[in-house]
Write a protein that holds these residues in place. Structure first.
Motif, short mmCIF file in Angstrom:
data_model
loop_
_atom_site.label_atom_id
_atom_site.label_comp_id
_atom_site.label_asym_id
_atom_site.label_seq_id
_atom_site.Cartn_x
_atom_site.Cartn_y
_atom_site.Cartn_z
N ASN A 127 -60.20 -38.86 32.06
CA ASN A 127 -61.20 -38.03 31.39
C ASN A 127 -61.18 -36.66 32.04
O ASN A 127 -60.23 -36.32 32.74
CB ASN A 127 -62.60 -38.68 31.44
CG ASN A 127 -63.00 -39.06 32.86
OD1 ASN A 127 -62.79 -38.29 33.81
ND2 ASN A 127 -63.58 -40.25 33.01
N ASN A 128 -62.22 -35.88 31.83
CA ASN A 128 -62.21 -34.51 32.32
C ASN A 128 -62.33 -34.40 33.84
O ASN A 128 -62.00 -33.36 34.41
CB ASN A 128 -63.35 -33.71 31.68
CG ASN A 128 -63.13 -33.50 30.19
OD1 ASN A 128 -61.99 -33.47 29.73
ND2 ASN A 128 -64.21 -33.38 29.45
N SER A 129 -62.81 -35.45 34.50
CA SER A 129 -63.02 -35.37 35.95
C SER A 129 -62.28 -36.44 36.74
O SER A 129 -62.10 -36.27 37.95
CB SER A 129 -64.52 -35.46 36.27
OG SER A 129 -65.08 -36.65 35.75
N ASN A 130 -61.83 -37.52 36.10
CA ASN A 130 -61.17 -38.61 36.82
C ASN A 130 -59.93 -39.05 36.06
O ASN A 130 -59.88 -38.99 34.83
CB ASN A 130 -62.11 -39.80 36.99
CG ASN A 130 -63.33 -39.47 37.83
OD1 ASN A 130 -63.28 -39.45 39.04
ND2 ASN A 130 -64.44 -39.20 37.15
N ALA A 131 -58.94 -39.51 36.82
CA ALA A 131 -57.71 -40.03 36.24
C ALA A 131 -57.19 -41.16 37.13
O ALA A 131 -57.14 -41.01 38.36
CB ALA A 131 -56.66 -38.94 36.09
N VAL A 132 -56.83 -42.25 36.51
CA VAL A 132 -56.29 -43.40 37.23
C VAL A 132 -55.02 -43.85 36.52
O VAL A 132 -55.04 -44.14 35.32
CB VAL A 132 -57.30 -44.58 37.29
CG1 VAL A 132 -56.68 -45.76 38.03
CG2 VAL A 132 -58.59 -44.14 37.96
N LEU A 133 -53.93 -43.88 37.26
CA LEU A 133 -52.65 -44.34 36.73
C LEU A 133 -52.30 -45.65 37.40
O LEU A 133 -52.14 -45.72 38.63
CB LEU A 133 -51.55 -43.31 36.98
CG LEU A 133 -50.15 -43.68 36.48
CD1 LEU A 133 -50.15 -43.81 34.95
CD2 LEU A 133 -49.13 -42.65 36.92
N VAL A 134 -52.18 -46.70 36.62
CA VAL A 134 -51.89 -48.04 37.13
C VAL A 134 -50.52 -48.45 36.62
O VAL A 134 -50.28 -48.51 35.41
CB VAL A 134 -52.96 -49.06 36.68
CG1 VAL A 134 -52.65 -50.44 37.27
CG2 VAL A 134 -54.35 -48.60 37.10
N LEU A 135 -49.59 -48.72 37.55
CA LEU A 135 -48.24 -49.14 37.23
C LEU A 135 -48.11 -50.63 37.50
O LEU A 135 -48.17 -51.07 38.66
CB LEU A 135 -47.22 -48.36 38.06
CG LEU A 135 -47.36 -46.83 38.06
CD1 LEU A 135 -46.27 -46.19 38.92
CD2 LEU A 135 -47.31 -46.28 36.64
N ASN A 136 -47.95 -51.43 36.45
CA ASN A 136 -47.82 -52.88 36.56
C ASN A 136 -46.36 -53.27 36.38
O ASN A 136 -45.77 -53.05 35.31
CB ASN A 136 -48.67 -53.57 35.49
CG ASN A 136 -50.14 -53.17 35.57
OD1 ASN A 136 -50.91 -53.76 36.32
ND2 ASN A 136 -50.53 -52.17 34.79
#
Length: 449
Positions: free
Chosen positions: A283-292
């Motif tokens: 979103n505008n303030s948070n980012a989470v990238l999860v690699l499975n």
């Protein structure tokens, strides 16, 4: 296709050259510029936007509408070769106008009541333009020069097509400018002769063929933007990209994503496998990238962006990196320089947790101290992605003052101090104020008993 003269002085010629220079240099169809001006105010119409390639059918339709009635004297200055780049290179529009090779042409355009400029006319072969005018006017072209024109009797009650051939250079840049300057003098002399005779005319300046032809592929293969992955080799794997609602949101690329469960176990390169991105969000303030990964590894990157009043801009930081495998979970915090302006991406040649570590264990988790991470040629961006093909400009983790630079500066400072100290000692030396003369009486020193 055509346009009235709305500017006075040098502004018109500069505008024409600006339009010529803004067009792409290469195209699949060869093109020649086509300049047309009249002393009678015949030329009128609507202008095409920059980038339009005028076909010969369009030009013929326009010329037919211009010369449909009355009698006209048309001068066609046909140069062996001509391209729009000749104007931008030799015209002096963006430099010193005194060095322009088209001074007389510029003066003619300024003094004409109407001007038509076609920066990109479709080239139809060596006989395209003369044949087109011959069909429109209904008379064959008459080849003339400055000398023959002074002895020529021109019938004002009939159409006249006067053709003036102009050469083009074939060697160096300087020779090209000299040839174009001589051609410009010919144009000026002929126009001066017609004005002295008070003979109305319409003049055309174009090329028999293009002087520069660049293939379209050489332009289309260039990619815009400034990024470390700007030129993508076919053998290099594409970056990992997470899209949310159809828009690019997070992008990551690394040559190697090496992980090791213990200090003695072998490295596993996760970058060789293709992960799924289940659990990722932004979103505008948070980012989470999860690699499975299918091997059981789960690698997560958590980023946030904040506004910092000191710098008066938004920055994003890589707050944590988490690795899960089997029942083990290790979390690391990026506390040493894993940050960049929000409009940039972050790049580092090596991101690890054991040597010059940018990642430190989060808390006192024993598992975090056992696992090892080593990301080679690592680049990530979680905010401000403009498109899905390129990273933004990269903010690199390498500092300017590397250990080698510090050693050099300290060594130079030490040598400077030694030099200054030695110079100071030399300046403090004084000569003796009394010397022993071997020819005179010796200096005696009374001894006391």
């Amino acid at each position: 296709m055509a346009g009235k003269k709305l500017w006075g002085g040098g502004r018109l010629f500069a505008f024409i050259f600006f339009i010529l220079s803004r067009l792409p240099s290469g195209a699949a169809t060869p093109q020649v510029p086509f300049l047309m001006w009249s002393s009678e105010g015949l030329l009128d119409g609507t202008s095409h936007t920059a980038g339009h390639i005028t076909s010969n059918e369009e030009l013929k339709a326009y010329l037919t509408s211009v010369f449909d009635s009355g009698s006209h004297t048309v001068l066609m200055f046909l140069q062996d070769k001509l391209s729009k780049d000749d104007f931008t290179v030799f015209g002096g529009v963006f430099g010193n106008k005194q060095e322009s090779a088209f001074k007389k042409l510029e003066a003619a355009l300024q003094s004409s009541s109407s001007v038509v400029t076609l920066p990109a006319l479709e080239w139809a072969g060596l006989s395209g333009a003369p044949t087109l005018l011959q069909d429109v006017l209904g008379v064959p072209p008459l080849l003339v020069d400055v000398d023959t024109l002074s002895h020529l009797s021109i019938n004002k009650s009939a159409n006249n097509l006067l053709l003036i051939n102009l050469p083009y250079c074939h060697n160096t840049h300087r020779l090209c400018k000299e040839v174009l300057h001589d051609n410009d003098e010919v144009i000026g002399n002929i126009l001066s002769f017609l004005r002295a005779k008070n003979l109305p005319y319409t003049a055309i300046y174009t090329g028999l063929e293009p002087s520069r032809v660049i293939s379209e592929s050489s332009v289309s293969n260039q990619q815009g933007g400034r990024s470390l992955l700007q030129a993508v080799d076919p053998d290099i794997k594409p970056p990992i990209m997470f899209n949310q609602s159809g828009n690019p949101c997070i992008m990551l690329w690394a040559q190697n994503l090496n992980v090791s469960l213990t200090s003695t176990s072998e490295w596993v390169d996760l970058a060789q496998d293709t992960p799924t991105l289940t659990g990722s969000m932004c979103n505008n303030s948070n980012a989470v990238l999860v690699l499975n990964y299918a091997s059981g590894y789960i690698l997560s990157f958590t980023m946030t962006q904040r506004f910092y009043p000191v710098s008066a801009r938004n920055w994003f930081t890589l707050d944590s990196v988490q690795l899960q495998v089997n029942s083990l979970t290790a979390s690391f915090t990026g506390r040493r320089g894993i940050y960049a302006p929000v409009e940039y991406s972050f790049h580092c040649q090596s991101v690890n947790n054991f040597r010059d570590a940018l990642l430190v264990p989060n808390g006192s988790n024993q598992t975090s101290s056992q696992l090892r991470l080593n990301f080679i040629d690592f680049q990530i961006q979680g905010f401000g992605l403009a498109n899905g093909t390129n990273f933004s400009y990269a903010s690199d983790c390498a500092g300017f003052f590397t250990p080698g630079i510090w050693m050099g500066l300290l060594t130079a400072l030490l040598m400077l101090l030694i030099f200054v100290y030695g110079l100071h000692m030399i300046m403090q030396l004084n000569t003796m104020d009394r010397f022993d003369d071997p020819k005179g009486p010796s200096i005696s020193v009374p001894q006391s008993e």
